[in-house]
Motif scaffolding. Structure first.
Motif, PDB file in Angstrom:
ATOM      1  N   PRO A 167      -1.997  -1.238  -8.326  1.00  0.00           N
ATOM      2  CA  PRO A 167      -2.987  -0.165  -8.273  1.00  0.00           C
ATOM      3  C   PRO A 167      -2.355   1.205  -8.060  1.00  0.00           C
ATOM      4  O   PRO A 167      -1.254   1.315  -7.476  1.00  0.00           O
ATOM      5  N   GLU A 184      -2.732   3.587  -6.103  1.00  0.00           N
ATOM      6  CA  GLU A 184      -2.352   4.070  -4.765  1.00  0.00           C
ATOM      7  C   GLU A 184      -1.004   3.512  -4.293  1.00  0.00           C
ATOM      8  O   GLU A 184      -0.446   3.980  -3.309  1.00  0.00           O
ATOM      9  N   GLU A 196      -2.852  -2.528 -14.264  1.00  0.00           N
ATOM     10  CA  GLU A 196      -3.861  -3.433 -13.697  1.00  0.00           C
ATOM     11  C   GLU A 196      -3.363  -4.121 -12.441  1.00  0.00           C
ATOM     12  O   GLU A 196      -4.086  -4.284 -11.466  1.00  0.00           O
ATOM     13  N   GLU A 197      -2.098  -4.548 -12.477  1.00  0.00           N
ATOM     14  CA  GLU A 197      -1.570  -5.349 -11.363  1.00  0.00           C
ATOM     15  C   GLU A 197      -1.115  -4.506 -10.179  1.00  0.00           C
ATOM     16  O   GLU A 197      -1.143  -4.967  -9.041  1.00  0.00           O
ATOM     17  N   LYS A 235       3.396  -5.886  -6.321  1.00  0.00           N
ATOM     18  CA  LYS A 235       2.254  -5.274  -5.617  1.00  0.00           C
ATOM     19  C   LYS A 235       2.259  -5.700  -4.142  1.00  0.00           C
ATOM     20  O   LYS A 235       2.130  -4.854  -3.240  1.00  0.00           O
TER      21      LYS A 235
END
Ligand code: NDP
Ligand code: 13P
Length: 337
Positions: A129, A131, A126-127, A93
């Motif tokens: 996102p 976008e 979850e980790e 991320k």
């Protein structure tokens, strides 16, 4: 179709899938957190600890730096053990925020997270996102890395709630020895993939104790029945459990010396302790952690899973395996369906 693909996790499965994607004409970067392994892969094109006697493509480049591995990647394939997925995804991320790219995500891990009981695609969602990424697809099915390394025939399924994403993954992986089907049932595929490892520990243990084919077939069949029950409680498609991710993977994992779970069970059946088995395997035995997660999950949801319960008692409560088998056999008679 050719893409830049980053494969995260250079164990037996990650490295062999990376090699297959390279063979299919993609530009593949293979990330490992172990610099020694990266050096061996780049200099000798081998990965001796995980895949003996296999030479990787010279165009496959390994990295220990995640940003280098992810730069330019339009697809990111996670193949780390389940317990590492959340932390690696968290690192991914951060890099994707810097790179401002939006890759599609695939994973090929088979497990359920301890404590949260999340499936791998849920952890990834979850980790990372929405976008920062495109859809998530799970690649699963009866597929020992050792057979794929030999270019032996292998059929798997690519499951996503996004039909175009599943089709795209199908096209990326398909070749003359690796055939990919698409599937929309992510929940069923991930539950089947994770829980078949519990059953493979069981069939391995039966083997180690000297039981025959009838016993192993019985365990796989009734094991799949209880896996399907848990899947149904989450709304999985019952057909999934009759497919590649279900019965296919139970057969391959529950009968093969290539399976780490089967081999671990075999050693337990022959009298080794769980710790001894873990210490000597040197590779992930996903079924050990999954047994705990599935046992707790089944209790929480009120789903009857006697085989999982028995294997939990053996692994975590020190119950004698023969007693566990005898207790299962002496349960009250019931209707099969
Ligand atoms: N092997 C197979 O045939 C198949 C495996 N799978 C699934 O793929 C997943 C990976 O399995 P597989 O490749 O076989 O496992 P291996 O044990 O062969 O390799 C796992 C790799 O992940 C690395 N790793 C461990 N912890 C971390 C971490 N915290 N961060 C980053 N990397 C880490 C290991 O490094 P190190 O050992 O140095 O710690 C190793 O390189 C599992 O979920 C498995 O069930 C699915 C289908 C087939
Ligand atoms: O999932 C697998 C084959 O489909 C690999 O199983 P093991 O992790 O038991 O080796």
């Amino acid at each position: 179709m050719s893409e830049k693909i980053a494969v995260l996790g250079a164990g037996s499965w990650g490295s062999i899938l990376a090699n297959l994607l390279d063979e299919n004409g993609n530009e593949v970067s293979l990330w490992s957190y172990n610099p020694k392994q990266v050096k061996e892969l780049n200099e000798k094109h081998t990965n001796t600890h995980y895949m003996k006697d296999f030479t990787y493509s010279e165009t496959l480049i390994a990295y220990s730096d995640l940003k280098q591995a992810l730069t330019g990647a339009t697809t990111v394939l996670f193949v780390v053990p389940t317990k590492a997925v959340r932390s690696v995804a968290g690192d991914v991320k951060k890099v994707l925020e810097e790179l401002q790219t939006k890759p599609q995500i695939i994973h090929a891990s088979k497990g359920i997270e301890q404590g949260t009981y999340k499936r791998v695609s849920e952890i990834l969602a979850e980790e990372i996102p929405a976008e920062l990424r495109k859809s998530i697809t799970v690649l699963s099915g009866p597929s020992h890395a050792e057979d794929v390394a030999k270019r032996d025939i292998t059929l798997v399924t690519a499951a996503s709630t996004d039909a175009d994403a599943a089709k795209h993954v199908q096209q990326l992986f398909m070749n003359r020895y690796f055939r990919v089907y698409t599937n929309s049932d992510v929940i069923g595929v991930e539950i089947a993939a994770a829980l078949k490892n519990i059953i493979a520990l069981g069939t391995g243990a039966l083997n180690g104790l000297g039981y025959g084919d009838n016993a192993k077939a019985a365990l796989m069949t009734r094991g799949l029945a209880e896996i399907s029950r848990l899947g149904a409680s989450f709304g999985a498609n019952p057909q999934t459990f009759t497919g590649l991710a279900g019965v296919g993977d139970i057969i391959v994992t529950g009968t093969s010396e290539n399976s780490r779970n089967y081999r671990a069970g075999d050693e337990l059946g022959k009298g080794q302790s769980l710790q001894e088995v873990i210490d000597t395997m040197g590779m992930v035995i996903e079924g050990v952690a999954t047994t705990k997660a599935a046992y707790e999950l089944a209790k929480q949801r009120g789903v009857e899973m006697p085989i999982t319960g028995a294997i939990y008692q053996v692994l975590y409560e020190g119950k004698d395996i023969r007693t566990a088998i005898s207790d299962l056999m002496m349960r009250e008679g019931r209707s099969e369906f």
